[in-house]
Enzyme design. Structure first.
Site: not given
Ligand code: ADP
Ligand code: ADP
Ligand code: ZN
Length: 209
Positions: A13, A88, A122, A155, A166
């Site tokens: 995302k 979420r 990542r 992270r 998660r």
């Molecule tokens: P990822 O990109 O790996 O999905 P995020 O960076 O979006 O993870 O979120 C990291 C953490 O921040 C989540 O595991 C949660 O603890 C918190 N968080 C992010 N967005 C929300 C939300 N909308 N509601 C509750 N907690 C959140």
């Molecule tokens: P999210 O925000 O949904 O948690 P990220 O954008 O941080 O996910 O992506 C998670 C990991 O996967 C990162 O290390 C990113 O560089 C990698 N990644 C993202 N999109 C792709 C893709 N289309 N193919 C392969 N790796 C990807």
């Protein structure tokens, strides 16, 4: 355009959002990035949420909703935004519909195996929050951010145990949003499995941008 990026952790995302903001010229609003910046700054919000983020659980709805409501009230978000990682939970989605009218919700579709592969490789910039991947999206110099020269780190919530937690939190609390938005006619499914360039192309096609 007002968009929500919905999908499991690691679906890509944030990576797509970084490209999409250039196409759409709207701000990328990531609640995860906002929480991590608060933790780095050791602000009261950061102190409150640090342990929750490390464990992979969700921050409480009231705190999160308040934060997004304030952010969306800023001028740059008036014409549009990409909300990444919010809502979420169903209560967050219901609250959002009370203060902003979303145009579309992109549902990132990827199996758990893909999530584990992406999250375990990542690497995130300590300074600016940009994400890389040790295999799929390598920085030019190992351990160093291409965008700002900051140090890359893993992270705490990208370690194996927190990833499992998660994914479970996603299934229990966030996946119900898929039907919630499908019933409102807002959902667009996006195949999140291909490489980054193909995902960007599919995004452009599905929105006609
Ligand atoms: P990822 O990109 O790996 O999905 P995020 O960076 O979006 O993870 O979120 C990291 C953490 O921040 C989540 O595991 C949660 O603890 C918190 N968080 C992010 N967005 C929300 C939300 N909308 N509601 C509750 N907690 C959140
Ligand atoms: P999210 O925000 O949904 O948690 P990220 O954008 O941080 O996910 O992506 C998670 C990991 O996967 C990162 O290390 C990113 O560089 C990698 N990644 C993202 N999109 C792709 C893709 N289309 N193919 C392969 N790796 C990807
Ligand atoms: Zn950086």
């Amino acid at each position: 355009m007002k968009l929500i990026f919905l999908g499991p952790p690691g679906a890509g995302k944030g990576t797509l959002a970084a490209k999409a903001v250039e196409i759409l010229t709207v701000p990328h609003i990531s609640t995860g990035n906002i929480f991590r910046a608060a933790i780095a700054a050791k602000s009261p919000l950061g102190l409150k949420v640090k342990e929750i983020l490390d464990s992979g659980k969700l921050v409480d709805d009231e705190t999160t909703i308040g934060l997004v409501r304030e952010r969306l009230a800023q001028d740059d978000a008036r014409a549009g935004y990409i909300l990444d990682g919010f809502p979420r939970t169903i209560p967050q989605a219901e609250a959002l519909s009370g203060f902003s009218a979303v145009d579309k919700v992109l549902n990132f579709d990827i199996p758990d195996s893909g999530v584990v592969e992406r999250l375990s490789g990542r690497r995130t910039c300590k300074k600016c929050g940009v994400n890389f991947h040790i295999l799929f999206n390598k920085p030019e110099r190992e351990g160093i951010c291409d965008a700002c020269g900051g140090e890359l780190y893993t992270r705490d919530d990208d370690k194996a145990e927190a990833i499992r937690k998660r994914l479970q939190v996603y299934r229990d609390q966030t996946a119900p949003l898929i039907d919630f938005y499908r019933e409102k006619g807002l959902l667009i499914d996006v195949d999140a499995r291909p490489g980054i360039d193909e995902v960007v192309e599919n995004f452009r096609k599905s929105l006609g941008v």
